[in-house]
Design a protein around this motif. Sequence first.
Motif, PDB file in Angstrom:
ATOM      1  N   ARG A 204      -9.880   4.088   2.599  1.00  0.00           N
ATOM      2  CA  ARG A 204      -9.561   5.514   2.685  1.00  0.00           C
ATOM      3  C   ARG A 204      -8.746   5.848   3.942  1.00  0.00           C
ATOM      4  O   ARG A 204      -7.822   6.651   3.896  1.00  0.00           O
ATOM      5  CB  ARG A 204     -10.851   6.337   2.654  1.00  0.00           C
ATOM      6  N   VAL A 205      -9.073   5.223   5.067  1.00  0.00           N
ATOM      7  CA  VAL A 205      -8.355   5.486   6.318  1.00  0.00           C
ATOM      8  C   VAL A 205      -6.878   5.115   6.176  1.00  0.00           C
ATOM      9  O   VAL A 205      -5.999   5.834   6.641  1.00  0.00           O
ATOM     10  CB  VAL A 205      -9.006   4.722   7.499  1.00  0.00           C
ATOM     11  N   THR A 206      -6.607   4.006   5.510  1.00  0.00           N
ATOM     12  CA  THR A 206      -5.224   3.583   5.302  1.00  0.00           C
ATOM     13  C   THR A 206      -4.471   4.595   4.453  1.00  0.00           C
ATOM     14  O   THR A 206      -3.301   4.899   4.726  1.00  0.00           O
ATOM     15  CB  THR A 206      -5.178   2.181   4.647  1.00  0.00           C
TER      16      THR A 206
ATOM     17  N   ILE B 273      -1.106   6.449   5.677  1.00  0.00           N
ATOM     18  CA  ILE B 273       0.125   6.369   4.894  1.00  0.00           C
ATOM     19  C   ILE B 273       0.636   7.769   4.571  1.00  0.00           C
ATOM     20  O   ILE B 273       1.830   8.062   4.719  1.00  0.00           O
ATOM     21  CB  ILE B 273      -0.088   5.547   3.610  1.00  0.00           C
ATOM     22  N   LEU B 274      -0.253   8.647   4.133  1.00  0.00           N
ATOM     23  CA  LEU B 274       0.154  10.008   3.807  1.00  0.00           C
ATOM     24  C   LEU B 274       0.689  10.741   5.032  1.00  0.00           C
ATOM     25  O   LEU B 274       1.656  11.503   4.940  1.00  0.00           O
ATOM     26  CB  LEU B 274      -1.012  10.776   3.177  1.00  0.00           C
TER      27      LEU B 274
ATOM     28  N   PRO C 121       0.812  -1.224   0.000  1.00  0.00           N
ATOM     29  CA  PRO C 121       0.000   0.000   0.000  1.00  0.00           C
ATOM     30  C   PRO C 121       0.848   1.278   0.000  1.00  0.00           C
ATOM     31  O   PRO C 121       0.524   2.234  -0.708  1.00  0.00           O
ATOM     32  CB  PRO C 121      -0.835  -0.122   1.282  1.00  0.00           C
ATOM     33  N   ARG C 122       1.933   1.303   0.771  1.00  0.00           N
ATOM     34  CA  ARG C 122       2.807   2.488   0.773  1.00  0.00           C
ATOM     35  C   ARG C 122       3.450   2.671  -0.597  1.00  0.00           C
ATOM     36  O   ARG C 122       3.572   3.789  -1.095  1.00  0.00           O
ATOM     37  CB  ARG C 122       3.869   2.368   1.864  1.00  0.00           C
ATOM     38  N   GLN C 123       3.869   1.585  -1.201  1.00  0.00           N
ATOM     39  CA  GLN C 123       4.458   1.641  -2.528  1.00  0.00           C
ATOM     40  C   GLN C 123       3.443   2.170  -3.546  1.00  0.00           C
ATOM     41  O   GLN C 123       3.770   3.011  -4.390  1.00  0.00           O
ATOM     42  CB  GLN C 123       4.953   0.256  -2.945  1.00  0.00           C
ATOM     43  N   ALA C 124       2.202   1.707  -3.449  1.00  0.00           N
ATOM     44  CA  ALA C 124       1.156   2.153  -4.375  1.00  0.00           C
ATOM     45  C   ALA C 124       0.873   3.647  -4.219  1.00  0.00           C
ATOM     46  O   ALA C 124       0.711   4.366  -5.215  1.00  0.00           O
ATOM     47  CB  ALA C 124      -0.118   1.338  -4.156  1.00  0.00           C
ATOM     48  N   VAL C 125       0.820   4.134  -2.978  1.00  0.00           N
ATOM     49  CA  VAL C 125       0.600   5.566  -2.731  1.00  0.00           C
ATOM     50  C   VAL C 125       1.740   6.377  -3.329  1.00  0.00           C
ATOM     51  O   VAL C 125       1.521   7.398  -3.993  1.00  0.00           O
ATOM     52  CB  VAL C 125       0.426   5.852  -1.224  1.00  0.00           C
ATOM     53  N   LEU C 126       2.965   5.936  -3.111  1.00  0.00           N
ATOM     54  CA  LEU C 126       4.118   6.644  -3.682  1.00  0.00           C
ATOM     55  C   LEU C 126       4.053   6.675  -5.201  1.00  0.00           C
ATOM     56  O   LEU C 126       4.374   7.695  -5.815  1.00  0.00           O
ATOM     57  CB  LEU C 126       5.424   5.993  -3.221  1.00  0.00           C
TER      58      LEU C 126
ATOM     59  N   ALA D  30      -5.926  13.642  -0.243  1.00  0.00           N
ATOM     60  CA  ALA D  30      -5.982  12.233   0.154  1.00  0.00           C
ATOM     61  C   ALA D  30      -7.101  11.515  -0.593  1.00  0.00           C
ATOM     62  O   ALA D  30      -6.934  10.359  -1.009  1.00  0.00           O
ATOM     63  CB  ALA D  30      -6.176  12.121   1.663  1.00  0.00           C
ATOM     64  N   LEU D  31      -8.223  12.186  -0.787  1.00  0.00           N
ATOM     65  CA  LEU D  31      -9.335  11.581  -1.509  1.00  0.00           C
ATOM     66  C   LEU D  31      -8.954  11.308  -2.969  1.00  0.00           C
ATOM     67  O   LEU D  31      -9.297  10.262  -3.529  1.00  0.00           O
ATOM     68  CB  LEU D  31     -10.579  12.468  -1.429  1.00  0.00           C
ATOM     69  N   GLU D  32      -8.237  12.238  -3.589  1.00  0.00           N
ATOM     70  CA  GLU D  32      -7.789  12.023  -4.965  1.00  0.00           C
ATOM     71  C   GLU D  32      -6.811  10.852  -5.049  1.00  0.00           C
ATOM     72  O   GLU D  32      -6.872  10.056  -5.991  1.00  0.00           O
ATOM     73  CB  GLU D  32      -7.141  13.295  -5.525  1.00  0.00           C
ATOM     74  N   VAL D  33      -5.921  10.738  -4.067  1.00  0.00           N
ATOM     75  CA  VAL D  33      -5.003   9.589  -4.028  1.00  0.00           C
ATOM     76  C   VAL D  33      -5.817   8.304  -3.929  1.00  0.00           C
ATOM     77  O   VAL D  33      -5.583   7.345  -4.672  1.00  0.00           O
ATOM     78  CB  VAL D  33      -4.009   9.706  -2.851  1.00  0.00           C
TER      79      VAL D  33
END
Length: 144
Positions: free
Chosen positions: A57-59, A63-64, A24-29, A41-44
Motif C-alpha cells: 500500500r505504501v508503494t 507512486i500516486l 509497479p508504476r506501469q500497473a498503477v497507470l 489510493a486504497l481502491e487502486v
Amino acid sequence: MKVSGFQKTYKEALRTAGYRFTRPRQAVLQVLQRAEHPLSALEVFRRLQGDHVSIDRVTVYRILAVLSRLGLVAQLAFAQEGQFRYEWRDGRALSYHVRCQKCGRIESLCLPSLKRLKFLIKSKTSFLVNDQSLEFNGLCPDCQ
C-alpha cells in the motif's frame, strides 16, 4: 507487460523527471486507465491485488504522489470524503464529477462550457487559470 501508446508518453515524462518507468508504476497507470471514475489510493491498491500485482500500500501511495506531482495523473480532493482520488490524464479535457452524498458513487462529467468561464475570468481579472476545482454533490438515481 506490454507498453501501450499512452504509456510511452508517461515513460518519457518520468524519465525526463529522473524516474524509471517500473512495473509497479506501469500497473498503477493501467488501473487508472481502466477506471470509470477517480479512485482513492486504497481502491487502486485493491484493484492491483485483484490483478495479482505484488505491491504494498505504501508503494501505491508513493507512486500516486509522484505521478500527480509530475501532472501525469490528476489528484482530486472531494470535500465530503476527506481523501484524495486519482484520475488518469491522457490529454483529454479536464473532467468534472458529481458525487452521491449517500452511497459515494462518482460519475464523471465533461463540461466544455467551463472553458468559456476561464476566458471570462482572464478578461475580467487578468488571471490565467491553470487549475480549477469544481465539485457537484447530490443523490444518485438509486439513492433518490
